[in-house]
Motif scaffolding. Structure first.
Motif, PDB file in Angstrom:
ATOM      1  N   GLY A  17      48.329   6.213 -18.061  1.00  0.00           N
ATOM      2  CA  GLY A  17      46.736   6.533 -18.184  1.00  0.00           C
ATOM      3  C   GLY A  17      46.217   5.736 -19.161  1.00  0.00           C
ATOM      4  O   GLY A  17      46.651   4.506 -19.286  1.00  0.00           O
ATOM      5  N   LEU A  18      44.849   5.699 -20.084  1.00  0.00           N
ATOM      6  CA  LEU A  18      43.988   5.034 -21.400  1.00  0.00           C
ATOM      7  C   LEU A  18      45.413   4.089 -21.893  1.00  0.00           C
ATOM      8  O   LEU A  18      45.295   3.375 -22.645  1.00  0.00           O
ATOM      9  N   ASP A  19      46.272   5.175 -22.070  1.00  0.00           N
ATOM     10  CA  ASP A  19      47.313   3.999 -23.150  1.00  0.00           C
ATOM     11  C   ASP A  19      48.657   3.693 -22.490  1.00  0.00           C
ATOM     12  O   ASP A  19      49.316   3.296 -22.873  1.00  0.00           O
ATOM     13  N   ALA A  20      48.127   3.556 -21.111  1.00  0.00           N
ATOM     14  CA  ALA A  20      49.585   2.498 -19.913  1.00  0.00           C
ATOM     15  C   ALA A  20      49.405   1.533 -20.716  1.00  0.00           C
ATOM     16  O   ALA A  20      48.335   0.368 -21.843  1.00  0.00           O
ATOM     17  N   VAL A  21      50.603   0.309 -20.578  1.00  0.00           N
ATOM     18  CA  VAL A  21      50.749  -0.346 -21.624  1.00  0.00           C
ATOM     19  C   VAL A  21      50.276  -1.645 -20.670  1.00  0.00           C
ATOM     20  O   VAL A  21      49.884  -1.928 -19.338  1.00  0.00           O
ATOM     21  N   VAL A  22      49.477  -2.738 -21.527  1.00  0.00           N
ATOM     22  CA  VAL A  22      48.770  -4.160 -20.964  1.00  0.00           C
ATOM     23  C   VAL A  22      50.163  -5.306 -21.331  1.00  0.00           C
ATOM     24  O   VAL A  22      50.086  -5.123 -22.630  1.00  0.00           O
ATOM     25  N   THR A  23      50.483  -6.009 -20.827  1.00  0.00           N
ATOM     26  CA  THR A  23      51.090  -6.787 -21.549  1.00  0.00           C
ATOM     27  C   THR A  23      50.595  -8.594 -22.333  1.00  0.00           C
ATOM     28  O   THR A  23      49.141  -8.159 -21.920  1.00  0.00           O
ATOM     29  N   GLU A  24      51.857  -8.513 -22.304  1.00  0.00           N
ATOM     30  CA  GLU A  24      50.530 -10.037 -23.194  1.00  0.00           C
ATOM     31  C   GLU A  24      49.331 -10.523 -22.379  1.00  0.00           C
ATOM     32  O   GLU A  24      50.061 -11.209 -20.575  1.00  0.00           O
ATOM     33  N   GLY A  25      48.195 -11.231 -22.549  1.00  0.00           N
ATOM     34  CA  GLY A  25      47.030 -11.708 -21.598  1.00  0.00           C
ATOM     35  C   GLY A  25      46.614 -10.814 -20.348  1.00  0.00           C
ATOM     36  O   GLY A  25      46.393 -11.904 -19.667  1.00  0.00           O
ATOM     37  N   GLY A  26      47.771  -9.339 -20.458  1.00  0.00           N
ATOM     38  CA  GLY A  26      47.250  -9.017 -19.278  1.00  0.00           C
ATOM     39  C   GLY A  26      48.077  -9.247 -17.955  1.00  0.00           C
ATOM     40  O   GLY A  26      47.160  -9.202 -16.688  1.00  0.00           O
ATOM     41  N   GLU A  27      48.926  -9.958 -18.251  1.00  0.00           N
ATOM     42  CA  GLU A  27      50.166 -10.580 -17.354  1.00  0.00           C
ATOM     43  C   GLU A  27      50.247  -9.566 -16.206  1.00  0.00           C
ATOM     44  O   GLU A  27      50.021  -9.624 -14.183  1.00  0.00           O
ATOM     45  N   ASN A  28      50.235  -8.157 -16.465  1.00  0.00           N
ATOM     46  CA  ASN A  28      50.669  -6.944 -15.441  1.00  0.00           C
ATOM     47  C   ASN A  28      48.975  -6.732 -14.845  1.00  0.00           C
ATOM     48  O   ASN A  28      49.328  -5.408 -13.283  1.00  0.00           O
ATOM     49  N   PHE A  29      48.377  -7.279 -14.273  1.00  0.00           N
ATOM     50  CA  PHE A  29      47.440  -6.974 -13.562  1.00  0.00           C
ATOM     51  C   PHE A  29      46.532  -8.394 -13.136  1.00  0.00           C
ATOM     52  O   PHE A  29      47.023  -9.222 -14.025  1.00  0.00           O
ATOM     53  N   SER A  30      45.999  -7.722 -12.353  1.00  0.00           N
ATOM     54  CA  SER A  30      45.498  -9.368 -11.172  1.00  0.00           C
ATOM     55  C   SER A  30      44.102  -9.756 -11.959  1.00  0.00           C
ATOM     56  O   SER A  30      43.409  -9.136 -12.499  1.00  0.00           O
ATOM     57  N   VAL A  31      43.813 -11.080 -11.522  1.00  0.00           N
ATOM     58  CA  VAL A  31      42.462 -12.073 -12.512  1.00  0.00           C
ATOM     59  C   VAL A  31      41.117 -11.126 -12.317  1.00  0.00           C
ATOM     60  O   VAL A  31      40.719 -10.541 -13.074  1.00  0.00           O
ATOM     61  N   GLY A  32      41.123 -10.808 -10.852  1.00  0.00           N
ATOM     62  CA  GLY A  32      40.204  -9.295 -10.504  1.00  0.00           C
ATOM     63  C   GLY A  32      40.342  -7.942 -11.495  1.00  0.00           C
ATOM     64  O   GLY A  32      39.150  -8.452 -12.168  1.00  0.00           O
ATOM     65  N   GLN A  33      41.251  -7.891 -11.486  1.00  0.00           N
ATOM     66  CA  GLN A  33      41.303  -6.554 -12.177  1.00  0.00           C
ATOM     67  C   GLN A  33      40.611  -6.288 -13.664  1.00  0.00           C
ATOM     68  O   GLN A  33      40.397  -5.913 -14.095  1.00  0.00           O
ATOM     69  N   ARG A  34      41.744  -7.890 -14.182  1.00  0.00           N
ATOM     70  CA  ARG A  34      41.040  -8.400 -15.475  1.00  0.00           C
ATOM     71  C   ARG A  34      39.513  -8.455 -15.634  1.00  0.00           C
ATOM     72  O   ARG A  34      39.365  -7.873 -16.340  1.00  0.00           O
ATOM     73  N   GLN A  35      39.038  -9.483 -14.396  1.00  0.00           N
ATOM     74  CA  GLN A  35      37.692  -9.651 -15.298  1.00  0.00           C
ATOM     75  C   GLN A  35      36.853  -7.694 -15.260  1.00  0.00           C
ATOM     76  O   GLN A  35      35.681  -7.484 -15.262  1.00  0.00           O
ATOM     77  N   LEU A  36      37.784  -7.050 -13.848  1.00  0.00           N
ATOM     78  CA  LEU A  36      36.678  -5.404 -13.845  1.00  0.00           C
ATOM     79  C   LEU A  36      36.883  -4.589 -15.773  1.00  0.00           C
ATOM     80  O   LEU A  36      36.133  -3.960 -16.268  1.00  0.00           O
ATOM     81  N   PHE A  37      38.108  -5.093 -16.274  1.00  0.00           N
ATOM     82  CA  PHE A  37      38.218  -4.462 -17.460  1.00  0.00           C
ATOM     83  C   PHE A  37      37.583  -4.999 -18.489  1.00  0.00           C
ATOM     84  O   PHE A  37      36.622  -4.128 -19.180  1.00  0.00           O
ATOM     85  N   CYS A  38      37.413  -6.301 -18.303  1.00  0.00           N
ATOM     86  CA  CYS A  38      36.099  -6.958 -18.768  1.00  0.00           C
ATOM     87  C   CYS A  38      34.910  -6.032 -19.001  1.00  0.00           C
ATOM     88  O   CYS A  38      33.660  -5.911 -19.593  1.00  0.00           O
ATOM     89  N   LEU A  39      34.265  -6.351 -18.045  1.00  0.00           N
ATOM     90  CA  LEU A  39      33.347  -5.390 -17.239  1.00  0.00           C
ATOM     91  C   LEU A  39      33.285  -4.022 -17.867  1.00  0.00           C
ATOM     92  O   LEU A  39      32.189  -3.475 -18.579  1.00  0.00           O
ATOM     93  N   ALA A  40      34.107  -3.585 -18.083  1.00  0.00           N
ATOM     94  CA  ALA A  40      34.397  -2.038 -18.418  1.00  0.00           C
ATOM     95  C   ALA A  40      34.098  -2.222 -20.494  1.00  0.00           C
ATOM     96  O   ALA A  40      33.379  -1.826 -21.263  1.00  0.00           O
ATOM     97  N   ARG A  41      34.885  -2.803 -20.718  1.00  0.00           N
ATOM     98  CA  ARG A  41      34.279  -3.362 -22.058  1.00  0.00           C
ATOM     99  C   ARG A  41      33.255  -3.408 -22.544  1.00  0.00           C
ATOM    100  O   ARG A  41      32.706  -3.060 -23.610  1.00  0.00           O
ATOM    101  N   ALA A  42      31.899  -3.911 -21.552  1.00  0.00           N
ATOM    102  CA  ALA A  42      30.550  -4.369 -22.025  1.00  0.00           C
ATOM    103  C   ALA A  42      30.229  -3.148 -21.979  1.00  0.00           C
ATOM    104  O   ALA A  42      29.304  -2.631 -22.358  1.00  0.00           O
ATOM    105  N   PHE A  43      30.743  -2.170 -21.235  1.00  0.00           N
ATOM    106  CA  PHE A  43      29.417  -1.288 -20.349  1.00  0.00           C
ATOM    107  C   PHE A  43      29.772  -0.101 -21.447  1.00  0.00           C
ATOM    108  O   PHE A  43      29.349   0.616 -21.909  1.00  0.00           O
ATOM    109  N   VAL A  44      30.810  -0.098 -22.033  1.00  0.00           N
ATOM    110  CA  VAL A  44      32.000   1.239 -22.885  1.00  0.00           C
ATOM    111  C   VAL A  44      30.668   0.961 -24.163  1.00  0.00           C
ATOM    112  O   VAL A  44      30.155   1.543 -24.724  1.00  0.00           O
ATOM    113  N   ARG A  45      30.267  -0.649 -24.941  1.00  0.00           N
ATOM    114  CA  ARG A  45      29.700  -0.798 -25.745  1.00  0.00           C
ATOM    115  C   ARG A  45      28.246  -0.605 -25.194  1.00  0.00           C
ATOM    116  O   ARG A  45      27.732  -1.555 -24.301  1.00  0.00           O
TER     117      ARG A  45
END
Length: 1522
Positions: A1410-1438
């Motif tokens: 879940g939340l403790d799932a591994v993110v590899t270097e540079g987030g390579e294990n997610f697609s570019v779109g998913q990475r961008q959505l993570f950044c959105l979530a990051r902005a929302f957390v704050r």
């Protein structure tokens, strides 16, 4: 006494010839003078007239050098002759002291013989370099005459019944033999060269010498120059004036080139392979190495044995000198008459060796010879080691080029394994060879040492030797522990580097979110582990140093104390100091033995790995490539058509595959039942879903896959036409783009001749011109691993350009459009494939996903799940397989809809490239690594100033380094070092006093023991303290320097990262930190130890014989110049070695990555050639470096020998107390060992201090101003509450040196408004977004958010209260939680809520952890779109009331973008959102639009109003975007 040739003793008539002329001994001696005088008379005029005039006019260049037959033998014989002459002179002089009057004839002929022998060798050398063998006649006559006169003398001695017991008889006999041999050598030269015949044989110099590029002259110079490295002088002294460059060191001689050695090794390897019956048994690499290089190893070992045996002459001579100083009594002339023959005295050899002066000279000669042999042995092993490494590298490279692709792709043979083979295993073997003579030399040395000790001291010696032998395993243990610790340190530092790299890559995000300190702590935590490991390393290192210093002290203590209590006889100074010197000799092999054994074990492992690699699978031979045309005979047979596709279409096929089953190694076939054909000169397209085997099909046709059954046919006539254009090569652009480390132009031409017109056409077709214009040096810019990083699309287009440029008949393009946007794809399809390739009538096979291009295809192959679904023209498929055609049609429509919203990826790529360079312009491309700090001191940079700067020792940096270690540690180190060396001297002085005490008083004798024990104990304790202080001083310095560096860099302004290349910053954290951590402490320890040893030795000698100080002055001057020249040259050669090593290592990994491309193009030969060149270049640098080290060591060793000689002579003449003389000489002997270490360590330290200097240059960077003028307590807790933004007259620049990027901007944004900012690239949109975070220099105006001027806030507060989403999504390795909330302040519910808003909740839930799932270097294990959505979530957390989106949708597809827009509109409904857009349609729904141009606001208002104005910029943007 009157001088007379025959002496005038009373009662002897020296000049009478009554008994016959030859029976007068004096006449025979006079006769012996004749040949010598003859030679001098003949050769001097020739030497002076001939060569005097010649050399003044023309410098004989080394390309005319040659060696006459028997060259080296002649030199060896002449040196032996000189040595025998020295013995003869000594014997004559000593015999003369027994006579009443001086008898010149006893030593004068010998002296003349010495001069004549020296002249003969000078004369010979000059004849040889001028290639004038006729002049050898003079030498020939001389040898004959000398031989005859010596024969007469020997005959007369034998007549008088003198025999072997008389020294003069032995010397004369030896001279007869030597003259005879030299005569034979001369006859041989005249015979081989037909000198006096009508047609003399023409002899050319070695072929490498005629090539003026060869500058490594060691194999070609004469023996004297070989052994003293005299030929290196011009290079080493010249380095002072201008740095040594690659041009200066030239090429390698043929015998040392990698190709030559590769052939030697390969032949012996293959020979074994043929001999073995068992095909599975691999040939032994050890045997091959022995067969190829055994001779050199034997030579080196022989030299080494000779050196080791001569090494024992030192202690024995000391013992003799000290002993005979005591017993030098008046000569007893009574029994001399017994030994009188021919009226002179004949002595035995033992009598000669009792003369102290003779012993001093012998000691000097033994030292010079021992050192010469030792250095020669080192040189031979190093040369052999380098040759072996060159051969192994070539073997590995040839194997890489034949490796089967499945090996690489199935992960059986990874890139890192290949890199390890190249970088580690070959070096291990090379080092093993360097140390290999030690393996068999050391045991002999130890046994000899113990025997001699036993001979001197009796049983007590065995106790001392026992101590040494018992402690040796402990040393081995420490050495293995050291190696293990080094491994674990390496693991930690790799981990730390990974984290540092991540921080530096995402530094912008970290600063914008005010997270830099959290991530900095992560690095510090890893660094903490690394430092713990480093402390262990330091502990073991200091233990190793301690053991090395303490063992001899312990051994000496045990021996002498036992001796005092066991033996009845008092220990004499002679024996004491001889055994002391022996213990010093014994320690070295024991200390080295542990290292050698460790390397031997490593070498065994390396050979194992190498032989596994050389046995791994290779590609099968594809006979179509190997010019055999056997299979093309079948082309005429009826072609079995596939399915019912238009059997009547007459197509000339270039290639076809029948019943092909292909695999990638595991016996499951990847492609099955393949029956296809490729029509000549037409465009064939291969389509199908992802993973259906399209790329595999291309590779199968190229012969890269393993064939289970079936055949690939290439038609005969097409083969012939390929032959005409380019031998069987296929221009192939792989799916994963592969670039060389070379310029853009070299990557495109790829070894083909440059044709300007064609090159330009290709560049236009691939639309590379705009990208090339952005590069700093156009198409001459280096790209690739070590060059400039290009984006995926740019790399791919360069690869396609390479395939287009090659003049081959067949072109295979594997999905060339995957990383390109629609404009570029269309342009490439139209201009490149349809126009450029089809005009040339080239056969093109194109793999693609873009179905809209199918209409251009002449032939289509549709694939599904590893087999062919259909083949034919589009019309055929339309009529025969309606279903498939319809399916394609729907896919095409879907693609078209996506394409309506234009994809602007390329402009983005170009923009990032442009930013990277534009921000560097301020620094005007100077790499601050090499900016010398001293440049400011004097600007007139003439020769003399550079010279002085280059030979200066960086004292400033040494102080800097020591001060980082802390004052206390430095004080402790200095104190303990001085104390240790004082105590060491005290021990030896006490020993001198003890042994010189009254011999008969046993109790007095034993009273010296307690003090001796106390001193030895103190010395051992101090050894421990010094070794510990130095190592831990190093750890302290390393800790401080890294900590300061990390903090400085993390807190530097963002501009610093724009201007400084990432690689350069990383270098400080990797290479430089490694040097500071591990290398400097050891060098420092070694340097201080050897310097203090030399100083204490010189002090002791001066104390014993003050006369020595007079001789010290010239010696010091000589030493100063030697070290000054050497340090400069060594530094240059070291740099050359380092700089030539990197390209070689990169070349291997580069080749392994691009194997399929190289093989498809058939460029193996060119790549092999390049690899051999790189290897040779690196080997040349390394050889020169080791030759320079030998140059230094030979010189410092000779200086040491002179010191020993002067000390001995001074002691003999001033006849001091024998104990002290022994002390002085023992110390003089140690100087020879340590002088070269002083210089070597000094130059090493100088190189290593450069790392401190580089780190130091970063420590002076300005940090951002984190404080602000407001206190944190004055800022409201929930600021900014509303999100109201006022921008008043804002001016911004990136640096005080640069022009402003925003000029006088005014704007007002209401709380909760959605604002869009647009403008062309470079209009200042992103700069405005950075200004909100105070990341840039705001030098006028202000931004007020909710009533507070942001420039007054502390940075941490400001940045932690705003949110931003950047255009490049950045994720850090770790967990998802760490990426959303590294401060760990939020609850899980809040994180899940943020993920839900970003539409990621379901995906994250599915991940393990879940939340403790591994993110590899540079987030390579997610697609570019998913990475961008993570950044959105990051902005929302704050939960900030202001969100800034900087082109956040630039790198994602339409679907994700729509999600993002919706989310922003709903989740951020009540917050202020500022969107910087580069697709204008994303901001059509905004409340307010700001249009910027060149740093100013051009238009400001609601989008609807701006749209209505026809001439508004906004309206034109919208039109362009539709």
């Amino acid at each position: 006494m009157a001088l007379s040739f025959c002496g005038n003793d009373r009662g002897s008539n020296a000049y009478s010839v009554d008994k016959g002329v030859l029976d007068n001994g004096c006449f025979v001696d006079a006769l012996n003078l004749v040949p010598h005088v003859f030679l001098l008379f003949i050769t001097f005029p020739i030497l002076f007239i001939g060569w005097g005039s010649q050399s003044s006019k023309v410098q004989i260049h080394h390309n005319t050098w040659l060696h006459f037959p028997g060259h080296s033998l002649r030199w060896i014989l002449t040196f032996t002759l000189l040595f025998v002459h020295v013995c003869e002179i000594a014997e004559g002089i000593v015999s003369n002291t027994w006579m009443e009057s001086n008898h010149l004839h006893l030593f004068m002929p010998a002296l003349m013989g010495f001069i004549a022998a020296t002249t003969s060798v000078v004369y010979y050398h000059n004849i040889e370099t001028a290639n004038f063998p006729k002049l050898l006649l003079a030498l020939f006559i001389y040898w004959i005459l000398a031989f005859i006169t010596k024969m007469i003398k020997l005959w007369k001695f034998a007549d008088a019944s003198l025999g072997v017991q008389h020294l003069r008889f032995c010397i004369t006999a030896l001279l007869v033999v030597l003259y005879g041999l030299l005569m034979a050598v001369e006859i041989n030269v005249i015979r081989v060269r037909y000198v006096f015949f009508a047609n003399p044989q023409k002899v050319k110099p070695a072929e490498d010498l005629q090539d003026l590029g060869v500058r490594f002259l060691q194999p070609f110079v004469n023996l004297l120059s070989k052994s003293t490295y005299w030929w290196m002088n011009p290079l080493i002294i010249g380095a002072h004036k201008r740095p040594i460059e690659l041009k200066k060191i030239g090429k390698l001689p043929i015998a040392m080139r990698a190709l030559t050695n590769y052939m030697r090794l390969k032949d012996s390897y293959e020979e074994q392979r043929q001999k073995t019956e068992d095909p599975d048994k691999s040939p032994s690499i050890w045997k091959s190495m022995y067969r190829a290089f055994g001779g050199s190893i034997l030579l080196s070992s022989t030299l080494r044995y000779m050196a080791d045996l001569l090494g024992f002459a030192g202690p024995l001579c000391i013992s003799g000198i000290v002993e005979h100083l005591d017993n030098s009594t008046e000569i007893d002339r009574t029994n001399k008459t017994a030994n009188m023959t021919f009226g002179v005295y004949f002595m035995s050899s033992t009598e000669l060796l009792q003369n102290t002066s003779v012993l001093a000279v012998l000691l000097f000669l033994a030292l010079v010879l021992q050192r010469t042999f030792l250095q020669a042995s080192y040189y031979v092993t190093i040369e052999t080691g380098i040759n072996l490494r060159g051969a192994l590298l070539a073997m590995i490279y040839n194997k890489i080029l034949r490796l089967s692709t499945s090996n690489m792709s199935m992960g059986e043979m990874t890139l890192s394994q290949i890199n390890n083979l190249v970088a580690i295993e070959t070096n291990q073997l090379m080092w093993f060879l360097f140390l290999c003579p030690n393996l068999w030399a050391m045991p002999v040395q130890i046994i000899m040492g113990v025997i001699l000790l036993y001979y001197l001291l009796g049983d007590s010696a065995l106790i001392g030797a026992g101590v040494i032998l018992l402690l040796a395993p402990v040393q081995y243990l420490i050495a293995t522990k050291l190696a293990d610790t080094q491994k674990s340190t390496l693991d930690y530092s790799t981990d730390r580097l990974k984290k540092t790299t991540e921080i530096l890559k995402g530094i912008k995000l970290l600063k914008l979110y005010a997270w830099e300190n959290i991530f900095c702590d992560r690095v510090e935590e890893t660094r903490g582990k690394e430092l713990t490991s480093l402390k262990t390393f330091a502990l073991y290192t200091s233990m190793s140093i301690f053991m090395n210093a303490a063992i001899p002290i312990a051994a000496v203590l045990a021996t002498f104390v036992t001796h005092a209590y066991i033996e009845e006889v008092r220990l004499s100074p002679a024996k004491a100091f001889a055994s002391l010197a022996l213990f010093h000799i014994l320690v070295t092999p024991l200390f080295l033995l542990s290292t050698v054994v460790r390397f031997a074990v490593k070498a065994l492992v390396s050979v194992q790995k190498l032989s596994e690699f050389l046995q791994s699978d290779e590609l099968g031979d594809d006979s179509w490539r190997n010019t055999e045309m056997s299979m093309s005979l079948e082309v005429g047979k009826k072609y079995k058509h596939h399915g019912d596709v238009s059997a009547h279409t007459k197509i000339c096929t270039l290639s076809r595959v029948n019943d092909g089953f292909f695999t990638w190694g595991s016996n499951l076939s990847t492609l099955s039942d393949i029956n296809i054909r490729i029509p000549t000169g037409q465009l064939t397209m291969i389509v199908g879903q992802v993973g259906c085997g399209k790329s595999s099909l291309l590779l199968a046709m190229l012969g890269e896959m393993q064939t289970i059954s079936g055949k690939v046919y290439w038609s005969k006539w097409s083969l012939i036409s390929i032959c005409i254009k380019n031998r069987y090569s296929v221009a192939y652009a792989a799916q994963k783009s592969w670039l060389l480390n070379a310029t853009v132009e070299e990557n495109i031409t790829f070894g083909s001749p440059f044709n300007k017109q064609r090159y330009k056409a290709v560049i236009d077709a691939c639309s590379l011109q705009p990208d090339i214009d952005l590069l700093p040096f156009g198409d001459q810019t280096e790209i690739g691993e070590r060059g400039i990083n290009l984006s995926g699309g740019q790399r791919q287009r360069i690869c396609v350009a390479r395939a287009l440029y090659q003049n081959t008949n067949i072109v295979f393009l594997d999905d060339p459009f995957s990383a390109l946007d629609i404009h570029l794809s269309d342009h490439l399809m139209q201009e490149g494939i349809l126009k450029f390739l089809q005009d040339d009538k080239r056969t093109v096979v194109l793999v693609t996903h873009k179905l809209q291009y199918l209409i251009h295809a002449d032939w289509i192959i549709a694939m599904k799940d590893g087999s062919v679904l259909r083949e034919g023209t589009l019309k055929d498929i339309q009529t025969h397989d309606v279903e498939l055609y319809e399916h394609w049609k729907t896919l095409m429509n879907r693609q078209d809809q996506e394409l309506e919203k234009v994809f602007l990826q390329t402009t983005l790529e170009r923009k990032t490239l442009r930013r990277a360079f534009y921000s560097r312009e301020a620094k005007s491309q100077t790499d601050d690594e090499d900016e010398e700090e001293e440049v400011e001191e004097d600007d007139d940079d003439n020769m003399s100033t550079t010279t002085s700067r280059r030979s200066k020792i960086p004292w400033k940096m040494c102080c800097r380094y020591l001060s980082s270690g802390g004052f206390l540690m430095v004080f402790l180190m200095v104190l303990s070092k001085l104390a240790k060396h004082s105590v060491m001297v005290a021990i030896d002085y006490w020993l001198a006093a003890w042994t010189s005490s009254n011999p008969h008083n046993q109790s007095l004798h034993r009273s010296y023991v307690p003090v001796f024990i106390i001193l030895c104990g103190a010395a051992i304790a101090l050894c421990l303290i010094t070794s510990l202080t130095v190592e831990f001083l190093g750890v302290a310095a390393a800790t401080n320097l890294h900590h300061n560096l990390l903090n400085k860099i993390i807190h530097a302004p963002i501009r610093f990262f724009d201007v400084t290349p990432l690689g350069q910053i990383l270098n400080r954290f990797s290479a430089d930190t490694n040097i500071i951590d591990q290398h400097i402490p050891q060098t420092l320890e070694s340097l201080t130890r050897s310097t203090l040893l030399c100083l204490s030795a010189i002090g002791v000698i001066a104390f014993v014989t003050p006369a020595f100080l007079i001789a010290l002055v010239p010696l010091t001057v000589a030493f100063y110049f030697i070290q000054k020249y050497f340090r400069v040259a060594s530094k240059d050669l070291q740099d050359l070695d380092d700089s030539t090593q990197l390209p070689l290592l990169c070349y291997f990994s580069e080749t392994a990555e691009g194997l399929t491309t190289i093989r498809a193009f058939r460029h193996e030969a060119r790549f092999k050639q390049r690899m051999l060149e790189l290897t040779d270049t690196n080997n040349t640098a390394y050889l020169f470096l080791s030759a320079a080290n030998r140059w230094l060591e030979v010189r410092t060793d000779y200086l040491g020998a002179v010191i020993v000689l002067t000390a001995a002579v001074a002691a003999i003449w001033t006849s001091s107390q024998s104990g002290l003389v022994g002390l002085g000489l023992t110390y003089a002997l140690t100087v020879t060992n340590y002088l070269n270490w002083v210089v070597r360590n000094l130059s090493d330290l100088e190189v290593q201090m450069a790392a401190v200097k580089k780190v130091n240059s970063f420590l002076s960077t300005e940090s951002e101003n984190y404080e602000g003028s407001m206190d944190v307590s004055q800022v409201p807790k929930d600021w900014p509450q509303h999100g109201e933004i006022k921008i008043q007259d804002l001016c911004v620049r990136y640096d005080t040196m640069l022009k402003p990027v925003l000029k006088h901007i005014n704007a007002y944004i209401n709380p909760g408004q959605k604002v869009g900012i647009c403008g062309r690239t470079g209009s200042g949109k992103s700069s405005l977004s950075l200004a909100f975070f105070n990341m840039v220099d705001v030098f006028e105006g202000k931004i007020v958010i909710d009533g507070i001027d942001i420039c007054k806030l502390p940075l941490q507060t400001l940045r932690s209260r705003l949110s931003i989403i950047l255009q490049d999504p950045v994720l850090f390795s770790g967990s998802i939680r760490l990426n959303l909330d590294p401060e760990c302040t939020c609850t899980d519910d809040r994180l899940w809520e943020a993920l839900e808003i970003a539409q990621l909740k379901n995906m994250v839930k599915a991940l393990p952890g879940g939340l403790d799932a591994v993110v590899t270097e540079g987030g390579e294990n997610f697609s570019v779109g998913q990475r961008q959505l993570f950044c959105l979530a990051r902005a929302f957390v704050r939960k900030s009331s202001i969100l800034i989106m900087d082109e956040a949708t630039a790198s994602i597809d339409m679907a994700t973008e729509n999600i993002l827009q919706k989310v922003v509109m709903t989740a951020f409904a009540d917050r202020t959102v500022v969107t910087i857009a580069h697709r204008v349609h994303t901001i059509l729904t905004a409340d307010l639009v700001i249009v910027m141009k060149r740093g100013s606001i051009m238009e400001y208002g609601k989008p609807e109003i701006l749209m209505e104005q026809e001439d508004s910029l906004f309206a034109s943007f919208v039109k362009a975007d539709m």
